[in-house]
Design an enzyme around this catalytic site. Structure first.
Site, PDB file in Angstrom:
ATOM      1  N   HIS A 110       5.849 -34.051 -13.603  1.00 29.44           N
ATOM      2  CA  HIS A 110       4.733 -35.024 -13.703  1.00 29.44           C
ATOM      3  C   HIS A 110       4.801 -35.616 -15.089  1.00 29.44           C
ATOM      4  O   HIS A 110       4.971 -34.968 -16.046  1.00 29.44           O
ATOM      5  CB  HIS A 110       3.238 -34.306 -13.549  1.00 29.44           C
ATOM      6  N   VAL A 145      -4.473 -31.384  -7.404  1.00 29.14           N
ATOM      7  CA  VAL A 145      -3.568 -32.489  -7.982  1.00 29.14           C
ATOM      8  C   VAL A 145      -2.998 -31.919  -9.284  1.00 29.14           C
ATOM      9  O   VAL A 145      -3.958 -32.007 -10.120  1.00 29.14           O
ATOM     10  CB  VAL A 145      -4.578 -33.623  -7.859  1.00 29.14           C
ATOM     11  N   ASP A 146      -1.841 -31.792  -9.213  1.00 29.65           N
ATOM     12  CA  ASP A 146      -1.376 -31.538 -10.241  1.00 29.65           C
ATOM     13  C   ASP A 146      -1.953 -30.420 -11.049  1.00 29.65           C
ATOM     14  O   ASP A 146      -1.962 -30.418 -12.526  1.00 29.65           O
ATOM     15  CB  ASP A 146      -1.148 -32.777 -11.319  1.00 29.65           C
TER      16      ASP A 146
HETATM   17  C1  GRF Z   1       8.466 -39.684 -12.001  1.00 28.83           C
HETATM   18  O1  GRF Z   1       8.176 -40.433 -13.034  1.00 28.83           O
HETATM   19  C2  GRF Z   1       7.752 -38.329 -11.791  1.00 28.83           C
HETATM   20  O2  GRF Z   1       7.189 -37.951 -13.022  1.00 28.83           O
HETATM   21  C3  GRF Z   1       6.580 -38.875 -10.838  1.00 28.83           C
HETATM   22  O3  GRF Z   1       7.231 -39.915  -9.948  1.00 28.83           O
HETATM   23  C4  GRF Z   1       8.458 -40.474 -10.873  1.00 28.83           C
HETATM   24  C5  GRF Z   1       9.342 -40.391  -9.825  1.00 28.83           C
HETATM   25  O4  GRF Z   1      10.690 -41.163 -10.123  1.00 28.83           O
HETATM   26  N1  GRF Z   1       5.999 -37.829 -10.211  1.00 28.83           N
HETATM   27  P1  GRF Z   1      11.857 -41.051  -9.342  1.00 28.83           P
HETATM   28  O5  GRF Z   1      11.750 -41.244  -7.796  1.00 28.83           O
HETATM   29  O6  GRF Z   1      12.572 -39.537  -9.364  1.00 28.83           O
HETATM   30  O7  GRF Z   1      12.700 -42.089 -10.112  1.00 28.83           O
END
Ligand code: GRF
Length: 211
Positions: A110, A145-146
């Site tokens: 996250h 959520v997270d």
């Molecule tokens: C990342 O910034 C992650 O933290 C968030 O969604 C984004 C995904 O990026 N949960 P990717 O698809 O891995 O490029």
């Protein structure tokens, strides 16, 4: 080295975190045995296919409800032999139906220092709040959520940042190091829970081999 840990990765978007896993732990500490998504057009699926990793799409609209979809998706991942599920830019909430198939074995990356700014718009909200320190968290996934226990975090000072994309690009390298790092910890069985505080994840030190 012990056998690679079979992992599944859930994706929704571009898949740079999946790519980081494929380029680092895949074929070493872990083996990506399945990549699943709810989004048919996700670029991440192409990245998986390019590495010969089986992919499947579980579109919400095809199933009666989220539970039915999650049951089907979890079933496929179990069939593929996954022992850890990594959410790498998976933009949907998992229901209990999924989580009970992988107890204590789902992790997420996250783009904030949790518990600040959970949810889908973490970077935008952090910018709007005016924070000077941003960051990345890898955590266990629970039904909230997270909100699951924190495995690892890294902060980044960006006092002059104005645009979400600027922050996202700056956080990318942190995500791409932290997520494979957490997979390595799970693979070597290093993670535990503090018996006095179920929110506190403990990390066993790497054993030092005698020279
Ligand atoms: C990342 O910034 C992650 O933290 C968030 O969604 C984004 C995904 O990026 N949960 P990717 O698809 O891995 O490029």
């Amino acid at each position: 080295m012990s056998k690679p840990l079979p992992i599944a990765v859930l994706v929704s978007g571009t898949g740079t975190n999946l790519q980081a896993l494929l380029d680092s732990v895949h074929g070493h500490e872990a083996q990506v045995v399945a990549v699943a998504s709810g989004a048919p057009g996700a670029l991440a699926l192409e990245r998986a296919a390019a590495h010969g990793v089986p992919t499947a799409v579980f579109e919400r609209a095809v199933y009666a409800d989220r539970e039915a979809r999650d049951g089907a998706m979890a079933g496929w991942l179990v069939e593929r032999g996954a022992r850890l599920v990594v959410l790498a830019g998976y933009m949907e909430l998992l229901t209990f139906v999924f989580l009970e198939r992988f107890p204590g074995a789902v992790i997420n990356v996250h783009p904030s220092l949790l518990p600040a700014f959970p949810g889908l718009h973490a970077i935008k909200q952090a910018l709007a709040y005016g924070v000077k320190v941003f960051g990345v968290t890898v955590h266990f996934v629970d039904a909230g959520v997270d909100s699951g226990a924190v495995i690892s975090q890294q902060a980044l000072e960006l006092p002059d940042a104005r645009e979400p994309d600027e922050v996202l690009q700056a956080l990318r390298p942190l995500e791409h190091a932290l997520l494979p790092g957490a997979v390595r910890l799970v693979a070597r069985g290093a993670l535990g829970i503090d018996p006095n505080n179920p929110r506190r994840v403990t990390v066993a030190p790497a054993s030092v081999e005698a020279p």
